[in-house]
Design a protein around this motif. Structure first.
Motif, mmCIF file in Angstrom:
data_model
loop_
_atom_site.group_PDB
_atom_site.id
_atom_site.type_symbol
_atom_site.label_atom_id
_atom_site.label_comp_id
_atom_site.label_asym_id
_atom_site.label_seq_id
_atom_site.Cartn_x
_atom_site.Cartn_y
_atom_site.Cartn_z
ATOM 1 N N HIS A 185 0.838 -1.208 0.000
ATOM 2 C CA HIS A 185 0.000 0.000 0.000
ATOM 3 C C HIS A 185 0.871 1.256 0.000
ATOM 4 C CE1 HIS A 185 -3.621 -2.399 1.399
ATOM 5 N NE2 HIS A 185 -4.109 -1.641 0.448
ATOM 6 N N GLU A 186 1.941 1.241 0.773
ATOM 7 C CA GLU A 186 2.865 2.377 0.788
ATOM 8 C C GLU A 186 3.430 2.628 -0.602
ATOM 9 O OE1 GLU A 186 5.379 2.914 4.705
ATOM 10 O OE2 GLU A 186 5.449 0.815 4.100
ATOM 11 N N ASP A 226 1.961 9.170 -6.389
ATOM 12 C CA ASP A 226 2.550 10.502 -6.193
ATOM 13 C C ASP A 226 3.507 10.880 -7.319
ATOM 14 O OD1 ASP A 226 1.194 10.927 -3.866
ATOM 15 O OD2 ASP A 226 2.857 10.412 -2.535
ATOM 16 N N GLY A 227 3.767 9.935 -8.228
ATOM 17 C CA GLY A 227 4.645 10.211 -9.352
ATOM 18 C C GLY A 227 6.108 9.870 -9.120
ATOM 19 N N ALA A 255 13.377 6.771 -6.413
ATOM 20 C CA ALA A 255 12.882 7.653 -5.361
ATOM 21 C C ALA A 255 12.105 6.863 -4.302
ATOM 22 C CB ALA A 255 11.998 8.743 -5.966
ATOM 23 N N ILE A 256 11.332 5.877 -4.739
ATOM 24 C CA ILE A 256 10.590 5.046 -3.789
ATOM 25 C C ILE A 256 11.561 4.257 -2.911
ATOM 26 C CG2 ILE A 256 9.027 3.064 -3.560
ATOM 27 C CD1 ILE A 256 7.675 4.031 -6.150
ATOM 28 N N ALA A 257 12.587 3.694 -3.550
ATOM 29 C CA ALA A 257 13.589 2.928 -2.802
ATOM 30 C C ALA A 257 14.258 3.795 -1.739
ATOM 31 C CB ALA A 257 14.630 2.363 -3.765
ATOM 32 N N SER A 258 14.590 5.037 -2.119
ATOM 33 C CA SER A 258 15.222 5.954 -1.178
ATOM 34 C C SER A 258 14.275 6.308 -0.036
ATOM 35 C CB SER A 258 15.662 7.220 -1.918
ATOM 36 O OG SER A 258 16.209 8.164 -1.023
ATOM 37 N N ARG A 259 13.021 6.556 -0.363
ATOM 38 C CA ARG A 259 12.039 6.951 0.650
ATOM 39 C C ARG A 259 11.799 5.835 1.674
ATOM 40 N NH1 ARG A 259 7.426 10.343 0.316
ATOM 41 N NH2 ARG A 259 8.651 11.513 -1.209
ATOM 42 N N LEU A 260 11.771 4.587 1.182
ATOM 43 C CA LEU A 260 11.427 3.458 2.057
ATOM 44 C C LEU A 260 12.645 2.662 2.525
ATOM 45 C CD1 LEU A 260 8.250 2.119 0.202
ATOM 46 C CD2 LEU A 260 8.370 3.709 2.129
ATOM 47 N N GLY A 266 15.735 -3.048 -6.758
ATOM 48 C CA GLY A 266 15.281 -4.380 -7.150
ATOM 49 C C GLY A 266 14.093 -4.828 -6.319
ATOM 50 N N THR A 267 14.143 -4.539 -5.015
ATOM 51 C CA THR A 267 13.025 -4.900 -4.141
ATOM 52 C C THR A 267 11.772 -4.128 -4.511
ATOM 53 O OG1 THR A 267 14.521 -5.420 -2.300
ATOM 54 C CG2 THR A 267 12.221 -4.923 -1.746
ATOM 55 N N VAL A 268 11.943 -2.849 -4.844
ATOM 56 C CA VAL A 268 10.797 -2.043 -5.263
ATOM 57 C C VAL A 268 10.201 -2.606 -6.550
ATOM 58 C CG1 VAL A 268 10.048 0.227 -6.081
ATOM 59 C CG2 VAL A 268 11.613 0.058 -4.124
ATOM 60 N N ARG A 269 11.068 -2.955 -7.511
ATOM 61 C CA ARG A 269 10.573 -3.540 -8.764
ATOM 62 C C ARG A 269 9.787 -4.821 -8.495
ATOM 63 N NH1 ARG A 269 15.605 -1.879 -10.885
ATOM 64 N NH2 ARG A 269 16.508 -3.934 -10.456
ATOM 65 N N ASN A 270 10.301 -5.644 -7.599
ATOM 66 C CA ASN A 270 9.608 -6.897 -7.271
ATOM 67 C C ASN A 270 8.253 -6.630 -6.624
ATOM 68 O OD1 ASN A 270 11.747 -8.398 -8.265
ATOM 69 N ND2 ASN A 270 12.712 -8.685 -6.257
ATOM 70 N N HIS A 271 8.223 -5.645 -5.739
ATOM 71 C CA HIS A 271 6.963 -5.287 -5.098
ATOM 72 C C HIS A 271 5.947 -4.814 -6.149
ATOM 73 C CE1 HIS A 271 7.430 -5.800 -0.820
ATOM 74 N NE2 HIS A 271 8.545 -5.081 -0.772
#
Length: 217
Positions: free
Chosen positions: A162-163, A170-171, A176-181, A186-191
């Motif tokens: 959900h995050e 948010d665009g 940027a998502i990886a840095s924020r979380l 690679g983990t973000v891509r998998n998610h």
């Protein structure tokens, strides 16, 4: 594909026609410089394109009113807004009318892939449009009940997913998502791959549109 273009600037119509023809993307069957002319051309024999590229602000009947009337005439019409205005009210109204996309005119390179995506049945939003629309949704959410149930499409997602969906809406890109979380790209891509599979959506643009739309109700 057959494309029509409605823009109050004849140079824009001519330039887009040249690009689409030279790249072999589409045949431009007509152009118009105001909403009334666009509606008239659309209703003429042989005047219905596969996709109509439509500006928002034009003299007389604007693009939003023209789109509303065109979609009333033909609910299957594919209208793709191409404009300089990234106002969230325009974007929200365009999508509510049934438009298939909203792309900012400065990003000319996105026009061809946007047309192809619309022809493939997708809804297309340019990055700036997504960012502006999501800002509006965030403002609305501050006034909403936090206990509102999660829409069915997103009910199977984990809290982390959900995050990530919210950040996509948010665009933010993967980096940027990886840095924020504090995750790897690679983990973000998998998610995101898992999220698309769970929600039965084709890409992150559709994901953002569905998420933002779900926050309205």
């Amino acid at each position: 594909m057959k494309v029509a273009i409605a823009d109050d600037d004849p140079i824009v119509c001519s330039s887009l026609s040249t690009i689409l023809t030279a790249t072999g993307t589409a045949d431009v069957i007509w152009t118009a410089n105001d909403g009334q002319s666009a509606l008239k051309c659309f209703q003429a024999a042989g005047g219905r394109p596969d996709v109509l590229l439509l500006d928002v602000q034009m003299p007389g009947m604007d693009g939003l009113e023209a789109a509303e009337r065109i979609i009333a005439v033909d609910p299957a019409a594919r209208v793709l807004f191409l404009t300089t205005f990234a106002d969230k009210e325009y974007i929200s109204r365009a999508l509510a009318l049934g438009a298939k996309g909203y792309v900012i005119k400065q990003d000319v390179a996105s026009v061809v892939p946007a047309l192809q995506a619309v022809m493939a049945g997708q809804t297309v939003l340019g990055a700036e449009a997504v960012a502006n629309l999501s800002l509006g949704k965030q403002e609305e959410q501050t006034r909403k009940d936090p206990s509102k149930p999660v829409p069915r499409r997103f009910q199977t997602l984990t809290d982390r997913e959900h995050e990530i969906v919210a950040l996509v809406a948010d665009g933010l890109d993967n980096q940027a998502i990886a840095s924020r979380l504090c995750l790897s790209e690679g983990t973000v891509r998998n998610h995101i791959s898992a999220i698309l599979a769970k929600t039965n959506l084709a890409n992150r643009t559709q994901l953002a549109v569905e998420w933002l739309s779900s926050q309205e109700s």
